[in-house]
Design a protein around this motif. Structure first.
Motif, PDB file in Angstrom:
ATOM      1  N   ILE A  82       0.850  -1.191   0.000  1.00 54.79           N
ATOM      2  CA  ILE A  82       0.000   0.000   0.000  1.00 54.79           C
ATOM      3  C   ILE A  82       0.889   1.246   0.000  1.00 54.79           C
ATOM      4  O   ILE A  82       1.579   1.530   0.975  1.00 54.79           O
ATOM      5  CB  ILE A  82      -0.947   0.029   1.212  1.00 54.79           C
ATOM      6  N   SER A  83       0.896   1.963  -1.130  1.00 51.38           N
ATOM      7  CA  SER A  83       1.682   3.190  -1.214  1.00 51.38           C
ATOM      8  C   SER A  83       0.757   4.387  -1.109  1.00 51.38           C
ATOM      9  O   SER A  83      -0.421   4.288  -1.424  1.00 51.38           O
ATOM     10  CB  SER A  83       2.421   3.284  -2.546  1.00 51.38           C
ATOM     11  N   THR A  84       1.317   5.513  -0.702  1.00 53.11           N
ATOM     12  CA  THR A  84       0.485   6.695  -0.543  1.00 53.11           C
ATOM     13  C   THR A  84       1.128   7.900  -1.207  1.00 53.11           C
ATOM     14  O   THR A  84       2.335   8.106  -1.095  1.00 53.11           O
ATOM     15  CB  THR A  84       0.277   7.021   0.951  1.00 53.11           C
ATOM     16  N   LEU A  85       0.301   8.645  -1.918  1.00 59.25           N
ATOM     17  CA  LEU A  85       0.728   9.916  -2.478  1.00 59.25           C
ATOM     18  C   LEU A  85       0.195  10.980  -1.541  1.00 59.25           C
ATOM     19  O   LEU A  85      -0.970  11.358  -1.605  1.00 59.25           O
ATOM     20  CB  LEU A  85       0.121  10.059  -3.879  1.00 59.25           C
ATOM     21  N   GLN A 148       4.564  14.688  -8.413  1.00 62.26           N
ATOM     22  CA  GLN A 148       3.597  13.629  -8.078  1.00 62.26           C
ATOM     23  C   GLN A 148       3.821  12.404  -8.948  1.00 62.26           C
ATOM     24  O   GLN A 148       3.810  11.277  -8.465  1.00 62.26           O
ATOM     25  CB  GLN A 148       2.170  14.126  -8.316  1.00 62.26           C
ATOM     26  N   ILE A 149       4.038  12.664 -10.241  1.00 70.93           N
ATOM     27  CA  ILE A 149       4.213  11.547 -11.164  1.00 70.93           C
ATOM     28  C   ILE A 149       5.447  10.738 -10.778  1.00 70.93           C
ATOM     29  O   ILE A 149       5.450   9.508 -10.849  1.00 70.93           O
ATOM     30  CB  ILE A 149       4.296  12.070 -12.616  1.00 70.93           C
ATOM     31  N   ILE A 150       6.488  11.441 -10.314  1.00 67.03           N
ATOM     32  CA  ILE A 150       7.689  10.725  -9.876  1.00 67.03           C
ATOM     33  C   ILE A 150       7.347   9.787  -8.722  1.00 67.03           C
ATOM     34  O   ILE A 150       7.754   8.627  -8.691  1.00 67.03           O
ATOM     35  CB  ILE A 150       8.778  11.729  -9.455  1.00 67.03           C
ATOM     36  N   GLU A 151       6.552  10.289  -7.783  1.00 65.43           N
ATOM     37  CA  GLU A 151       6.163   9.437  -6.648  1.00 65.43           C
ATOM     38  C   GLU A 151       5.305   8.261  -7.096  1.00 65.43           C
ATOM     39  O   GLU A 151       5.448   7.152  -6.591  1.00 65.43           O
ATOM     40  CB  GLU A 151       5.408  10.276  -5.619  1.00 65.43           C
ATOM     41  N   ILE A 152       4.414   8.560  -8.051  1.00 66.98           N
ATOM     42  CA  ILE A 152       3.567   7.468  -8.543  1.00 66.98           C
ATOM     43  C   ILE A 152       4.433   6.407  -9.208  1.00 66.98           C
ATOM     44  O   ILE A 152       4.269   5.206  -8.971  1.00 66.98           O
ATOM     45  CB  ILE A 152       2.501   7.998  -9.531  1.00 66.98           C
ATOM     46  N   ALA A 153       5.393   6.852 -10.020  1.00 64.83           N
ATOM     47  CA  ALA A 153       6.269   5.913 -10.720  1.00 64.83           C
ATOM     48  C   ALA A 153       7.005   5.029  -9.726  1.00 64.83           C
ATOM     49  O   ALA A 153       7.149   3.819  -9.905  1.00 64.83           O
ATOM     50  CB  ALA A 153       7.264   6.681 -11.589  1.00 64.83           C
ATOM     51  N   LYS A 154       7.451   5.644  -8.650  1.00 67.21           N
ATOM     52  CA  LYS A 154       8.185   4.889  -7.642  1.00 67.21           C
ATOM     53  C   LYS A 154       7.297   3.796  -7.043  1.00 67.21           C
ATOM     54  O   LYS A 154       7.732   2.658  -6.847  1.00 67.21           O
ATOM     55  CB  LYS A 154       8.675   5.846  -6.556  1.00 67.21           C
ATOM     56  N   ALA A 155       6.056   4.180  -6.778  1.00 68.06           N
ATOM     57  CA  ALA A 155       5.126   3.213  -6.196  1.00 68.06           C
ATOM     58  C   ALA A 155       4.826   2.089  -7.186  1.00 68.06           C
ATOM     59  O   ALA A 155       4.836   0.908  -6.820  1.00 68.06           O
ATOM     60  CB  ALA A 155       3.827   3.910  -5.793  1.00 68.06           C
ATOM     61  N   SER A 158       7.562  -0.421  -7.526  1.00 69.17           N
ATOM     62  CA  SER A 158       7.731  -1.348  -6.400  1.00 69.17           C
ATOM     63  C   SER A 158       6.571  -2.336  -6.342  1.00 69.17           C
ATOM     64  O   SER A 158       6.371  -3.001  -5.328  1.00 69.17           O
ATOM     65  CB  SER A 158       7.855  -0.566  -5.099  1.00 69.17           C
ATOM     66  N   GLU A 159       5.815  -2.413  -7.431  1.00 68.89           N
ATOM     67  CA  GLU A 159       4.713  -3.347  -7.572  1.00 68.89           C
ATOM     68  C   GLU A 159       3.699  -3.232  -6.452  1.00 68.89           C
ATOM     69  O   GLU A 159       3.282  -4.209  -5.850  1.00 68.89           O
ATOM     70  CB  GLU A 159       5.252  -4.778  -7.697  1.00 68.89           C
ATOM     71  N   THR A 160       3.311  -2.010  -6.228  1.00 69.94           N
ATOM     72  CA  THR A 160       2.317  -1.748  -5.201  1.00 69.94           C
ATOM     73  C   THR A 160       0.960  -2.253  -5.688  1.00 69.94           C
ATOM     74  O   THR A 160       0.685  -2.268  -6.881  1.00 69.94           O
ATOM     75  CB  THR A 160       2.263  -0.243  -4.893  1.00 69.94           C
ATOM     76  N   GLU A 161       0.130  -2.657  -4.758  1.00 63.73           N
ATOM     77  CA  GLU A 161      -1.198  -3.111  -5.157  1.00 63.73           C
ATOM     78  C   GLU A 161      -2.204  -1.992  -5.059  1.00 63.73           C
ATOM     79  O   GLU A 161      -3.167  -1.926  -5.799  1.00 63.73           O
ATOM     80  CB  GLU A 161      -1.645  -4.260  -4.245  1.00 63.73           C
ATOM     81  N   THR A 182      -5.403  10.868 -16.621  1.00 63.52           N
ATOM     82  CA  THR A 182      -4.965   9.870 -17.596  1.00 63.52           C
ATOM     83  C   THR A 182      -4.084   8.840 -16.908  1.00 63.52           C
ATOM     84  O   THR A 182      -4.212   7.631 -17.120  1.00 63.52           O
ATOM     85  CB  THR A 182      -4.155  10.542 -18.724  1.00 63.52           C
ATOM     86  N   ILE A 183      -3.201   9.343 -16.040  1.00 69.39           N
ATOM     87  CA  ILE A 183      -2.290   8.423 -15.360  1.00 69.39           C
ATOM     88  C   ILE A 183      -3.059   7.504 -14.412  1.00 69.39           C
ATOM     89  O   ILE A 183      -2.801   6.298 -14.352  1.00 69.39           O
ATOM     90  CB  ILE A 183      -1.201   9.216 -14.611  1.00 69.39           C
ATOM     91  N   VAL A 184      -4.026   8.058 -13.715  1.00 68.98           N
ATOM     92  CA  VAL A 184      -4.818   7.225 -12.800  1.00 68.98           C
ATOM     93  C   VAL A 184      -5.514   6.113 -13.576  1.00 68.98           C
ATOM     94  O   VAL A 184      -5.536   4.948 -13.155  1.00 68.98           O
ATOM     95  CB  VAL A 184      -5.848   8.077 -12.017  1.00 68.98           C
ATOM     96  N   LYS A 185      -6.045   6.475 -14.751  1.00 67.12           N
ATOM     97  CA  LYS A 185      -6.719   5.453 -15.551  1.00 67.12           C
ATOM     98  C   LYS A 185      -5.732   4.388 -16.027  1.00 67.12           C
ATOM     99  O   LYS A 185      -6.053   3.194 -16.057  1.00 67.12           O
ATOM    100  CB  LYS A 185      -7.420   6.103 -16.744  1.00 67.12           C
ATOM    101  N   ARG A 186      -4.522   4.829 -16.356  1.00 69.34           N
ATOM    102  CA  ARG A 186      -3.491   3.880 -16.768  1.00 69.34           C
ATOM    103  C   ARG A 186      -3.152   2.913 -15.634  1.00 69.34           C
ATOM    104  O   ARG A 186      -2.958   1.715 -15.841  1.00 69.34           O
ATOM    105  CB  ARG A 186      -2.212   4.621 -17.168  1.00 69.34           C
ATOM    106  N   LEU A 187      -3.093   3.467 -14.430  1.00 66.51           N
ATOM    107  CA  LEU A 187      -2.773   2.633 -13.267  1.00 66.51           C
ATOM    108  C   LEU A 187      -3.812   1.531 -13.127  1.00 66.51           C
ATOM    109  O   LEU A 187      -3.478   0.371 -12.860  1.00 66.51           O
ATOM    110  CB  LEU A 187      -2.749   3.479 -11.989  1.00 66.51           C
TER     111      LEU A 187
END
Lengths: 496, 341
Positions: A82-85, A148-155, A158-161, A182-187
């Protein structure tokens, strides 16, 4: 595999004197965008804190993939999936994008760094999400959105669920918000579950698959977005009463000019000229970076400028302390860093702007101070069990009410509100709008700076549109208003 | 709706005391425990004489601690006070020493009346305070850097004026009076001056707008500025105040010894900071109190005298002090965190 990635059962969290989370039960399905809404103090933040390991639950259980889950720290939560932004981003401005991404997972041989597949994978994830970010760029030079995108990429790497996003759009411009969506939808396509928290309800309809509503620490409802009829229904669930009112034009208009700005220029502003009449609510609308805050601060004397700003026939001379004397008060953009003394108590905050009024020859009169605090706590309905409570312990909406009280006690004629409802919930927002109206009814004048069009349209008599430090148009509310035109102008289109 | 309003009238609705009051109580308890421990392990430690000595030997740290506390509350450090103590002592002696040619260089001064000498000395101290104010408040250089610099300048002035030694020859009797007026037992008038200053400081801290502004600045400098506080002026005044208090301390100590010793006050800046931190002040500003600082000074005093009583060799005293200080401050943070969880 379970269809529910996360199951929350009978979760309770007690703080001294308050039950912040009260027997909350709901499930979050795998691979969806699950929105979490509720007023401030509804228990969202506490729930998130428990999930991320920032605080311990009192009782109840949380199942992650059917197994009991308990995080001891945000890092522990990340390791478990569980990662958090967070709103305060966890990036190091002095390092490059690449160094930030690999922070803590660097591989070394004899103390020398070298690139591994792991690092290449992270860079690939980032490129995949946002190709325009150069990995060698220093993070301090990037916008909040890119950080933010950098943090998302990091998460993601690390194969966050699950990624929890806490008000990710609060500091973004319209175009950046769209990119984030767009990124959220990609996730979601990649199989990540997103728990999305926002006060901007429109976002929830564009983005969400499910929504959970919380109120007073309790779970109110969890349903698919498709089954929520409209905004009003959601707001109704959140606060249990309907609050949205539309703009009512004022009956009488004063002609007395209170404030005049003539050719105000500084590093951001270009020849800004306008006037404000007594008793008006004047709105300033523009996107982030349009120069709203700069204009507000220039008038208040917090930033330097050239040109002329005249209040009640007298030229203002550039310090906040003189502006207050002349009858202006500012509710600043950043509540916690500019408006509030979070270490200090409610009563000490409320009196801060006008110590003269509660003192004689420099001696404080504490009973007068208590009476003042009591008065504003009642008047603005600040929810607290004591005026001796540190303001850091209040919810965002109540903190903002303390800042308002502080400015009201300064006894100003002109109140400058810079993003007064940022990061506070719908109920508190409605209260702030009501306060604004009441102030005007009592003879005050308001300058309302905001990057949320609905609230500008809701509250203001006259609206100035800002773009790149210039006033592009002036509109009379209730008459020539077309939201599409407005958006056209504040994004750089020509005024019609 | 009636209930919460009613509750607001009570001193505190939840019955909880403020963090500051809580810390003061905790540290007072620590003081009692340490004193009790010392009384158990050291023969004859539990006596009026010990208590009186505690006051007699620590008044100067308390005076310095007042200025340092106010500054720390505002979010600033003052490491220059030790240097100023040394300088003030030497200068007060130099200004008072006779001006005749006959004496050796170290015995020759300006021959001014003692009162004038004190005023002049305090003016020079204020000048050092102004340097701090200029660089820290106006030019926004980090306070630790500036005050370490002015500490050296002040110490340097003392050294030069005393030729690296001390000035005592030819001083009139009046010079040795103010630091040696006995009150009762080992307590002299200097301790009473310290007590009066503490009472004034407590009053300013809690009951005046000046004190309140100090907290506002320390809690959030930008919010204070936007709330109309003249931040630069205020910080400047605090540095002048601190320098003035250090000057008074230096003059009293020189009078006590009837000599202006150029090395006097070395390390006082650290002790003043330590007692302030022991009293619960935060190095980040916004939190701290004079009352806590006084308790902190007594704790440090108990530890020092206990170390002496335990017949520890003097070289071990520093380590004992350090250990107790660390433990006390860690305990303080732990209890405060737990309380606010």
């Amino acid at each position: 595999m379970e269809t529910n990635v996360l199951q929350i059962k009978g979760l309770v969290k007690d703080f001294p004197g308050v039950r912040a989370v009260n027997d909350v039960c709901f499930d979050i399905k795998r691979n969806v965008v699950h929105c979490l809404v509720g007023e401030n103090g509804a228990g969202k933040s506490t729930l998130i804190k428990i999930l991320t390991g920032a605080c311990e639950r009192t009782c109840g259980s949380i199942l992650l993939n059917g197994e009991e889950y308990c995080a001891r720290s945000p890092k522990d939560a990340r390791d478990k999936g569980i990662s958090t932004l967070f709103q305060e981003l966890n990036v190091v401005d002095q390092l490059t994008v690449e160094e930030n991404l690999t922070l803590g997972i660097e591989d070394t041989t004899f103390g020398f760094l070298h690139k591994t597949d792991k690092i290449k994978k992270i860079i690939d994830v980032l490129k995949d999400l946002e190709p325009s970010i150069n990995p060698k760029e220093r993070v301090g030079r990037l916008s909040v959105a890119k950080k933010q995108i950098i943090e998302i990429a990091k998460a993601v790497a690390s194969e966050t669920e699950i990624i929890i996003m806490d008000e990710p759009t609060a500091a973004l411009s319209e175009s950046e918000i769209e990119r984030l969506f767009t990124i959220v939808k990609r996730l979601r396509e990649k199989g990540v579950t997103v728990i999305y928290i926002s006060h901007r309800l429109d976002e929830i309809f564009t983005l969400g698959d499910y929504v959970t509503v919380m109120r007073d620490g309790m779970h109110v409802a969890t349903k698919p977005i498709a089954e929520v009829k409209d905004r009003t229904e959601l707001v109704h669930l959140m606060i249990g009463r309907t609050v949205i009112e539309s703009y009512v034009p004022k009956e009488e208009q004063s002609d007395e000019v209170l404030l005049t700005c003539k050719d105000v220029c500084n590093h951001k502003l270009k020849n800004v000229s306008f006037n404000v009449k007594r008793g008006e609510i004047v709105g300033f609308y523009g996107l982030i970076g349009a120069g709203k805050t700069e204009l507000a601060r220039a008038i208040y004397g917090a930033d330097s400028y050239s040109g002329e700003i005249v209040l009640k026939g007298e030229k203002l001379k550039g310090t906040p302390e003189k502006a207050i004397k002349a009858g202006i008060a500012l509710v600043p953009e950043e509540r916690r860093t500019q408006g509030l003394f979070t270490l200090l108590t409610i009563k000490h905050n409320i009196s801060a702007m006008n110590l003269k009024k509660i003192s004689k020859l420099g001696l404080l009169n504490s009973s007068q101070e208590r009476a003042t605090a009591k008065n504003y706590i009642e008047q603005l309905n600040i929810k607290t069990d004591s005026m001796d409570k540190e303001t850091s312990k209040l919810s965002g909406g109540n903190q903002q009410k303390v800042v308002f009280s502080k400015c009201l006690f300064a006894n100003a004629d002109l109140l400058i509100l810079d993003e007064p409802t940022r990061g506070i919930d719908v109920g508190a927002k409605a209260e702030i709008y009501a306060i604004v109206r009441e102030l005007v009814a009592n003879g005050k004048t308001i300058m309302f700076f905001s990057s949320e069009l609905p609230e500008i349209l809701h509250s203001c008599d006259r609206i100035f549109l800002l773009y790149e430090g210039e006033i592009k148009a002036e509109l009379q509310n209730g008459k020539d208003i077309d939201s599409q035109d407005i958006i056209h102008i504040v994004t750089g289109g020509a005024a019609s | 709706m009636n209930k919460p309003i009613k509750a607001l009238n009570a001193r505190s609705a939840t019955g909880k005391i403020s963090n500051e009051a809580f810390l003061n109580r905790v540290m007072f308890l620590v003081l009692i425990v340490l004193f009790a421990l010392a009384s158990i392990f050291i023969d004859k430690y539990f006596s009026t004489a010990t208590a009186l000595n505690l006051i007699a030997n620590n008044w100067y740290i308390v005076i310095l601690g007042i200025g340092v506390t106010f500054l720390l509350v505002s979010g600033h450090l003052d490491m220059s006070v030790g240097g100023i103590v040394g300088m003030a002592g030497v200068l007060s002696a130099y200004f008072t020493q006779p001006a005749n040619e006959g004496f050796s260089e170290l015995g020759q001064g300006l021959g001014l009346p003692y009162g004038v000498a004190i005023l002049l000395t305090l003016l020079v101290c204020l000048f050092i305070g102004m340097l701090n104010a200029l660089f820290i408040a106006k030019m926004r250089v980090a306070s630790i850097i500036v005050t370490l610099g002015t500490m050296s300048i002040a110490r340097g002035i003392g050294q030069v004026a005393a030729l690296g030694a001390q000035r005592s020859a030819g001083l009139p009797d009046l010079f040795g009076v103010i630091g040696n007026v006995p009150l009762f037992g080992p307590i002299k008038i200097a301790a009473a001056i310290a007590a009066i200053l503490v009472v004034i400081a407590l009053f300013i801290e809690k009951k005046t707008s000046f004190g309140r502004r100090t907290y506002l600045i320390g809690a959030n400098r930008e919010a204070a500025r936007l709330s109309g506080v003249k931040v630069e002026l205020h910080i400047g005044l605090l540095y002048m105040l601190s320098a003035l208090l250090a000057g008074i301390t230096g003059i009293l100590l020189a009078s006590e010894m009837k000599a202006g010793i150029s090395t006097r006050g070395a390390g006082f800046e650290f002790n003043a900071l330590v007692v302030t931190l022991l009293g619960g002040a935060s190095i980040d500003g916004g939190v701290g109190s004079v009352l806590g600082m006084v308790i902190g000074a007594l704790i440090l005093g108990v530890v020092s005298s206990a170390a002496y009583g335990l017949l520890l060799r003097p070289e071990w005293q520093f380590i004992l002090k350090a250990v107790v200080t660390f433990l006390a401050i860690i305990a303080q943070r732990y209890l405060l965190d737990r309380r606010n969880k």
